[in-house]
Design a protein around this motif. Sequence first.
Motif, PDB file in Angstrom:
ATOM      1  N   THR A 164     -45.737  85.472 136.303  1.00  0.00           N
ATOM      2  CA  THR A 164     -46.192  84.083 136.408  1.00  0.00           C
ATOM      3  C   THR A 164     -45.012  83.124 136.501  1.00  0.00           C
ATOM      4  OG1 THR A 164     -48.151  84.646 135.091  1.00  0.00           O
ATOM      5  CG2 THR A 164     -47.645  82.305 135.343  1.00  0.00           C
ATOM      6  N   ILE A 165     -43.970  83.368 135.721  1.00  0.00           N
ATOM      7  CA  ILE A 165     -42.772  82.511 135.760  1.00  0.00           C
ATOM      8  C   ILE A 165     -42.125  82.560 137.143  1.00  0.00           C
ATOM      9  CG2 ILE A 165     -40.428  82.219 134.874  1.00  0.00           C
ATOM     10  CD1 ILE A 165     -41.501  83.221 132.147  1.00  0.00           C
ATOM     11  N   VAL A 166     -41.943  83.775 137.683  1.00  0.00           N
ATOM     12  CA  VAL A 166     -41.331  83.925 139.010  1.00  0.00           C
ATOM     13  C   VAL A 166     -42.197  83.254 140.073  1.00  0.00           C
ATOM     14  CG1 VAL A 166     -40.682  85.583 140.811  1.00  0.00           C
ATOM     15  CG2 VAL A 166     -40.100  86.050 138.425  1.00  0.00           C
ATOM     16  N   ASN A 167     -43.513  83.453 139.987  1.00  0.00           N
ATOM     17  CA  ASN A 167     -44.424  82.846 140.965  1.00  0.00           C
ATOM     18  C   ASN A 167     -44.420  81.324 140.877  1.00  0.00           C
ATOM     19  OD1 ASN A 167     -45.267  85.166 142.285  1.00  0.00           O
ATOM     20  ND2 ASN A 167     -46.945  85.546 140.855  1.00  0.00           N
ATOM     21  N   LEU A 168     -44.263  80.778 139.677  1.00  0.00           N
ATOM     22  CA  LEU A 168     -44.169  79.328 139.521  1.00  0.00           C
ATOM     23  C   LEU A 168     -42.887  78.790 140.151  1.00  0.00           C
ATOM     24  CD1 LEU A 168     -45.509  78.708 135.898  1.00  0.00           C
ATOM     25  CD2 LEU A 168     -46.515  77.879 138.034  1.00  0.00           C
ATOM     26  N   VAL A 169     -41.807  79.546 140.028  1.00  0.00           N
ATOM     27  CA  VAL A 169     -40.544  79.158 140.679  1.00  0.00           C
ATOM     28  C   VAL A 169     -40.735  79.127 142.195  1.00  0.00           C
ATOM     29  CG1 VAL A 169     -38.164  79.865 141.156  1.00  0.00           C
ATOM     30  CG2 VAL A 169     -39.063  79.998 138.827  1.00  0.00           C
ATOM     31  N   ILE A 170     -41.386  80.162 142.736  1.00  0.00           N
ATOM     32  CA  ILE A 170     -41.640  80.223 144.179  1.00  0.00           C
ATOM     33  C   ILE A 170     -42.542  79.080 144.617  1.00  0.00           C
ATOM     34  CG2 ILE A 170     -42.759  81.589 146.012  1.00  0.00           C
ATOM     35  CD1 ILE A 170     -41.792  84.108 144.493  1.00  0.00           C
ATOM     36  N   LEU A 171     -43.573  78.769 143.821  1.00  0.00           N
ATOM     37  CA  LEU A 171     -44.473  77.667 144.144  1.00  0.00           C
ATOM     38  C   LEU A 171     -43.733  76.337 144.116  1.00  0.00           C
ATOM     39  CD1 LEU A 171     -47.390  76.825 144.792  1.00  0.00           C
ATOM     40  CD2 LEU A 171     -47.794  76.625 142.325  1.00  0.00           C
ATOM     41  N   THR A 172     -42.807  76.184 143.163  1.00  0.00           N
ATOM     42  CA  THR A 172     -41.990  74.969 143.088  1.00  0.00           C
ATOM     43  C   THR A 172     -41.145  74.810 144.345  1.00  0.00           C
ATOM     44  OG1 THR A 172     -41.883  75.120 140.665  1.00  0.00           O
ATOM     45  CG2 THR A 172     -40.241  73.729 141.753  1.00  0.00           C
ATOM     46  N   PHE A 173     -40.525  75.893 144.776  1.00  0.00           N
ATOM     47  CA  PHE A 173     -39.760  75.881 146.030  1.00  0.00           C
ATOM     48  C   PHE A 173     -40.657  75.495 147.195  1.00  0.00           C
ATOM     49  CE2 PHE A 173     -36.317  77.667 143.801  1.00  0.00           C
ATOM     50  CZ  PHE A 173     -35.230  77.841 144.644  1.00  0.00           C
ATOM     51  N   PRO A 230     -39.720  69.600 149.315  1.00  0.00           N
ATOM     52  CA  PRO A 230     -39.247  69.488 150.706  1.00  0.00           C
ATOM     53  C   PRO A 230     -37.832  70.024 150.949  1.00  0.00           C
ATOM     54  CG  PRO A 230     -40.437  67.519 150.095  1.00  0.00           C
ATOM     55  CD  PRO A 230     -40.317  68.330 148.845  1.00  0.00           C
ATOM     56  N   SER A 231     -36.920  69.765 150.021  1.00  0.00           N
ATOM     57  CA  SER A 231     -35.534  70.194 150.223  1.00  0.00           C
ATOM     58  C   SER A 231     -35.331  71.692 149.994  1.00  0.00           C
ATOM     59  CB  SER A 231     -34.607  69.412 149.287  1.00  0.00           C
ATOM     60  OG  SER A 231     -34.953  69.644 147.930  1.00  0.00           O
ATOM     61  N   LEU A 232     -36.321  72.367 149.412  1.00  0.00           N
ATOM     62  CA  LEU A 232     -36.180  73.791 149.088  1.00  0.00           C
ATOM     63  C   LEU A 232     -37.128  74.694 149.869  1.00  0.00           C
ATOM     64  CD1 LEU A 232     -35.964  73.499 145.178  1.00  0.00           C
ATOM     65  CD2 LEU A 232     -34.057  73.840 146.764  1.00  0.00           C
ATOM     66  N   ARG A 246     -45.779  80.306 156.772  1.00  0.00           N
ATOM     67  CA  ARG A 246     -46.287  81.433 155.983  1.00  0.00           C
ATOM     68  C   ARG A 246     -45.326  81.671 154.823  1.00  0.00           C
ATOM     69  NH1 ARG A 246     -47.804  86.664 159.130  1.00  0.00           N
ATOM     70  NH2 ARG A 246     -48.957  86.954 157.184  1.00  0.00           N
ATOM     71  N   LEU A 247     -45.841  81.597 153.623  1.00  0.00           N
ATOM     72  CA  LEU A 247     -45.010  81.770 152.433  1.00  0.00           C
ATOM     73  C   LEU A 247     -44.468  83.200 152.380  1.00  0.00           C
ATOM     74  CD1 LEU A 247     -44.103  80.268 149.838  1.00  0.00           C
ATOM     75  CD2 LEU A 247     -46.036  81.346 148.676  1.00  0.00           C
ATOM     76  N   LYS A 248     -43.161  83.315 152.257  1.00  0.00           N
ATOM     77  CA  LYS A 248     -42.538  84.637 152.179  1.00  0.00           C
ATOM     78  C   LYS A 248     -41.835  84.862 150.843  1.00  0.00           C
ATOM     79  CE  LYS A 248     -38.056  83.276 154.106  1.00  0.00           C
ATOM     80  NZ  LYS A 248     -36.987  83.612 155.057  1.00  0.00           N
ATOM     81  N   GLY A 249     -41.842  83.824 149.980  1.00  0.00           N
ATOM     82  CA  GLY A 249     -41.138  83.948 148.713  1.00  0.00           C
ATOM     83  C   GLY A 249     -39.662  84.172 148.956  1.00  0.00           C
ATOM     84  N   PHE A 250     -39.059  85.092 148.209  1.00  0.00           N
ATOM     85  CA  PHE A 250     -37.646  85.398 148.371  1.00  0.00           C
ATOM     86  C   PHE A 250     -37.439  86.679 149.189  1.00  0.00           C
ATOM     87  CE2 PHE A 250     -37.684  83.015 144.245  1.00  0.00           C
ATOM     88  CZ  PHE A 250     -37.108  81.864 144.759  1.00  0.00           C
ATOM     89  N   PHE A 251     -38.419  86.976 150.046  1.00  0.00           N
ATOM     90  CA  PHE A 251     -38.329  88.147 150.902  1.00  0.00           C
ATOM     91  C   PHE A 251     -37.887  87.748 152.307  1.00  0.00           C
ATOM     92  CE2 PHE A 251     -40.843  89.609 147.445  1.00  0.00           C
ATOM     93  CZ  PHE A 251     -40.662  90.990 147.384  1.00  0.00           C
ATOM     94  N   ALA A 252     -37.490  88.752 153.095  1.00  0.00           N
ATOM     95  CA  ALA A 252     -37.054  88.484 154.462  1.00  0.00           C
ATOM     96  C   ALA A 252     -38.232  88.133 155.359  1.00  0.00           C
ATOM     97  CB  ALA A 252     -36.313  89.693 155.032  1.00  0.00           C
TER      98      ALA A 252
END
Length: 419
Positions: free
Chosen positions: A128-137, A141-143, A156-162
């Motif tokens: 949940t913490i990691v997913n919240l970080v990704i959602l914040t990004f 706009p700048s992230l 399309r959301l890719k998170g920290f993946f390629a």
Amino acid sequence: MKVLSVDRLVIFLYSLFLGVLATGDFGFFGLKINVITGLVLLFVIIFFSKKKIQYIEVANILFGFLLCFSVIYALLLDVLKGNFLDSIFFSISKIIIIIFFVINVEYFRKIELKDIIEIISKSNILITIVNLVILTFALTPSLMENVYDYSQYGGRLKGFFAQTNGYALVLNFNIAISIYCFLNNKKIFNIFSLFIVFILAIMTQSRGLIIGNIASLFLTYLIFSFYNKNMRFKFVWFVGIGGVFSIFFTLLASTLASFMNQYFGIELSRFNSESDTNYSNKVGEDEISERSSLFVAGLNTIMQNPLGIGFTDHEIEIFNVTGIPLISHNFYLENILSFGVFFSLLWISIFLYVFYLLLKRVKNIYNFESQNLWILFSLIFFQLNIFFMTHASETIYIWIFMSMAIGVLKNKIWFMVRK
């Protein structure tokens, strides 16, 4: 006390490892956080938690050797094509995964139920913490450019993946864990965790993930209905909940698509009925607009290469055979292309074996108070979802979960249940 402290460390590392899977390609000095955590976990288990793995079943060891041989075979296919350097590192990672797989099965076969529950629950907090970080990004706009993949579908959301499909696969795993935590304990945090992971799933626009989740809920109910007479009528309520969930999910997807487009300029075109962007990959009219075309292209390539083509150049080979410059978008077909028809059966048999164990264990459930019920529910849910996933590019996550599933399903907890 020393053994206890080591066991606590292993449980912590397992929770940490599962919790940071969604960090994807994020890391330091070229090393991914999830890879580092996984290697540390493997090291600690092998050298400091020997009691749990000192008697590995002979059948598992032999199966591990066969899997390693299949990897060497695929590597040789790449060497013959002149792709040694591209394939050697992938092959080494595959062999490490196989070692992890065999050890994982043995470890989870022997640990206590309370430890299994602790690992799942703690990992859900980190997820949940990691997913919240990704959602914040995704909402900053700048992230947001760091976590979005832009194409004809919009963002399309890719998170920290390629690429998006890697994150979608990990979200599939996250959803299974979140569903377990929610069903087992309906705390506000667990409800919130499940809601966040569904939001992120919609933002990936992965149809395999979304359709797979909805279909898997109903299929899970059907499995319990057919294989457990004691629970058949107790699960009738689930059909109604599943229907309400499907409607809610559809409305949420549509609302989120409009919200993202209006306030962030991100177009989720697959869920936005007003979008001018439609799903069409024009290579010869509508040839690739349907996933079935890619499936057929993969099958045709396999028929031309029944012995496999190795780990590399799938797109090139499919294009040479069918004229379609895309991979098959099917996890099973990609494995057959890599290992050939014969050796791929070894890998596919893992899924068949897990499903066999799942059906056997369904009969061991007699009431809703059983912790085993929700563990089993989540395992079936994830197992069914794999059939809807498309890419084999992040297979480490699948094999880790499959090894955990086999270990848990062979654990003594299923033989301690009483009617």
